[in-house]
Structures are given as C-alpha cells and as structure tokens.
Design an enzyme around this catalytic site. Structure first.
Site: not given
Ligand SMILES: C[C@](O)(CO)[C@H](O)COP(=O)(O)OP(=O)(O)OC[C@H]1O[C@@H](n2ccc(N)nc2=O)[C@H](O)[C@@H]1O
Ligand SMILES: Nc1ncnc2c1ncn2[C@@H]1O[C@H](COP(=O)(O)OP(=O)(O)OP(=O)(O)O)[C@@H](O)[C@H]1O
Length: 288
Positions: A18, A143
């Site tokens: 995404k 997400d």
């Molecule tokens: C930044 C985005 O990627 C935008 O789409 C998302 O909001 C992040 O979504 P995500 O990776 O699924 O995040 P999560 O695994 O739920 O949260 C990771 C950490 O990001 C912070 N977090 C996330 C989402 C949000 N709305 N507020 C936050 O403050 C929190 O500290 C949380 O512990």
């Molecule tokens: N199947 C998986 N694929 C990728 N990362 C994973 C998975 N399972 C656990 N993780 C952990 O989640 C963390 C974040 O992964 P991801 O690739 O979703 O990050 P991101 O692209 O920044 O996601 P988002 O945009 O949702 O914040 C990784 O650094 C890893 O430690």
C-alpha cells in the site's frame, strides 16, 4: 509459479503493498496511539503466500525470516489469532515469496497478516465476513484492517475507520532506501508534528496533503534524505507511512519508466500502478 512453493500448495495468494498518499497526524490519544487521516491505495506489487491445511492443528511458516522469530511473525500471529477466535482444530503449512521491503512503510507485514486471515478463513471453511475479520485484524496492527477490507480508503482513527474512495489509479515510482524504519520510533519522536487540522470527507480527493512523518524521517535517516533529494528533482516526491520508501506519481507507465531510467545505479526502485480493489480480493473472486 515460483519454485519456493510446493507443487501441491492448495492456495497461492498475493499480499499487495500500500501507499499512504498523504498522512496527517491530528493528535495523540491517551494510550499513546495517534489519530490520523490518510488515504490508503494498493499497489499492483505483492508478496505471494502459499497455504496448505494441516489436520494436526500446527501452524508452521516454512520460510525463514532472518530477523523475525517464527512466533513473532505477523503471518503466524494472524493464523493463531484466527485459530483461537474460532477454536478451529485445523492448522496450516505456509510459505512466502517476500518481495516487499521490511520497515518500508508499504505495509508488507500487515498485508501478509491480512492475506493469512483471508486464506485460512477459506481453507478452514470458517465463513467469517470481512467486517468480522477486519475487527480481528486490528489486534495485529493499525494497518491490517484495510488489507482485509480490500478497498482503497480514506482512513481515520488510528487507521481503522475506513471509508472506501476511488482516487485515480496512477503509476508510481517507489524508491527503497536501504534502511528499515521502526514505526514506533517515528511515532514516539518528541518533534513529530501532531496538530494537523482535520479535513472533511468532501475535501479528501481535492487535498494534496503531506506526510507529517516526512521531516523527522528525512532528518534522522540519511539514506532516505539522499534518495529524496535525487528523486524530488525528477518529480514531486513523498514518504509513505513512516518510511523508508518514497514515491512519485505519473499519469502513464512510460513516464514512470523514463523517470526510473534516470535513477538507474543511484536508487533501488520499482514501478507499480495504484489500484483501488486489492489484488488479493480479485484473486479470491470477491466482489467490490
Ligand atoms: C504509519 C502507518 O503505516 C500509516 O498507514 C500506520 O499507522 C502504522 O500501522 P502499523 O504498522 O500496523 O502499526 P502498529 O503495529 O499498529 O503500531 C506500531 C506502533 O506505531 C505507533 N502508532 C501506530 C499507529 C497509530 N495510528 N499511532 C501510533 O502511534 C504506536 O507506537 C505503535 O506501537
Ligand atoms: N511477515 C512479516 N513481514 C514483514 N515484517 C514482519 C513480518 N512479521 C513481523 N514483521 C515485523 O514487523 C516490522 C514491520 O514490518 P513491515 O514490513 O510491515 O513494516 P512497514 O512496511 O513499515 O509497515 P507499515 O507500513 O504497516 O508500518 C518488521 O520490521 C518486522 O520486524
């Protein structure tokens, strides 16, 4: 199909990336999470996952992730969550062909989790609807619900209040700076702007928008800053999510390819079209 998968895999499904076309941070909640406004659009660029049903109830991810222990993997967490919620006696063998960069802000882990929920819902014949699965998905990450719902969306709340929208399906050049960024670290930065004014649904598609995490991320991660400076000379460039990936949009694939040619040997990047109906849902023959 890829030889990373067994010939007898019963289900092979994509887990698309995404983009956050903009990401506005409106404020911080008492629990530390942030209220956001963002547009999610899928990319025609995906990991692939393969699934087989197991009768012994075990969940086994066969692909090794160097930095993620088996039980911490969002794929395994999603499978266990669904198993516990439904008390299904079944298990699964799972393989993944990983293409999406980790910590890239293009939702790789979240999308893997959503694909696992939909795949096992089918393999285990659970018949849960997408609304129920999206509620479960939120326990795995902010997400994950949009990948379960499968429609490009204007998202509010922490990212889980989704209103489907249909932005133009442009072509994107996506740069992958060589750094993984922790979402939590960016959201915890004291200098993160947290007071962008809310826009209304009527304003969404007319809003250019910005990514409120961008300045912090460019400041802290030189690899992202370098890629941004190079790419922004070619076309207006933005961060997705909390980074590290950057994107620029083009009306045609040819324009995106021409821009990519100018970055060869400078930045690792790919081209993909934005799509409003997830390739996962298309493959499962779900209707929009
Ligand atoms: C930044 C985005 O990627 C935008 O789409 C998302 O909001 C992040 O979504 P995500 O990776 O699924 O995040 P999560 O695994 O739920 O949260 C990771 C950490 O990001 C912070 N977090 C996330 C989402 C949000 N709305 N507020 C936050 O403050 C929190 O500290 C949380 O512990
Ligand atoms: N199947 C998986 N694929 C990728 N990362 C994973 C998975 N399972 C656990 N993780 C952990 O989640 C963390 C974040 O992964 P991801 O690739 O979703 O990050 P991101 O692209 O920044 O996601 P988002 O945009 O949702 O914040 C990784 O650094 C890893 O430690």
């Amino acid at each position: 199909m890829t030889n990373l998968f067994p010939d007898d895999a019963s289900l092979i499904l994509p887990a698309p990336a995404k983009l956050n076309l903009f990401l506005h941070i409106l404020g911080r909640r008492a629990d530390g999470y942030h209220n956001l406004q963002t547009i999610f659009q899928f990319l025609d660029y995906s990991d692939q996952l393969a699934f087989n049903c197991r009768k012994d109830g075990e969940i086994k991810l066969h692909t090794i992730f160097e930095n993620v222990p088996h039980n911490d993997n969002l794929i395994v967490k999603a499978a266990n969550l669904l198993k516990n919620y439904t008390s299904s006696p079944l298990g699964a063998d799972i393989w993944i062909d990983k293409k999406l960069p980790m910590g890239g802000g293009i939702g790789g882990g979240s999308s893997n989790a959503a694909t696992t929920l939909l795949a096992l819902n089918q393999l285990w014949q659970l018949n849960l609807d997408l609304i129920t699965l999206a509620k479960l998905a939120l326990q795995l990450g902010a997400d994950v619900p949009v990948f379960v719902q499968g429609k490009a969306a204007f998202a509010e709340g922490v990212g889980e209040q989704l209103t489907p929208i249909t932005p133009p399906e442009l072509w994107f050049l996506v740069a992958i700076p060589k750094v993984a960024i922790s979402t939590a670290t960016v959201f915890n930065d004291p200098l993160l702007p947290r007071n962008t004014a809310a826009i209304t649904y009527q304003q969404v598609l007319a809003t250019e928008g910005q990514n409120d995490c961008q300045a912090i991320v460019l400041n802290h991660y030189p690899a992202v800053q370098d890629a941004f400076l190079i790419m922004n000379k070619l076309a207006p460039t933005k961060l997705t999510g909390t980074g590290a990936c950057l994107f620029a949009s083009f009306t045609t694939e040819q324009q995106a390819l021409a821009a990519q040619r100018q970055l060869i040997d400078k930045i690792d990047c790919f081209i993909a079209q934005g799509i409003n109906f997830s390739p996962l849902h298309q493959k499962l023959n779900l209707s929009y």
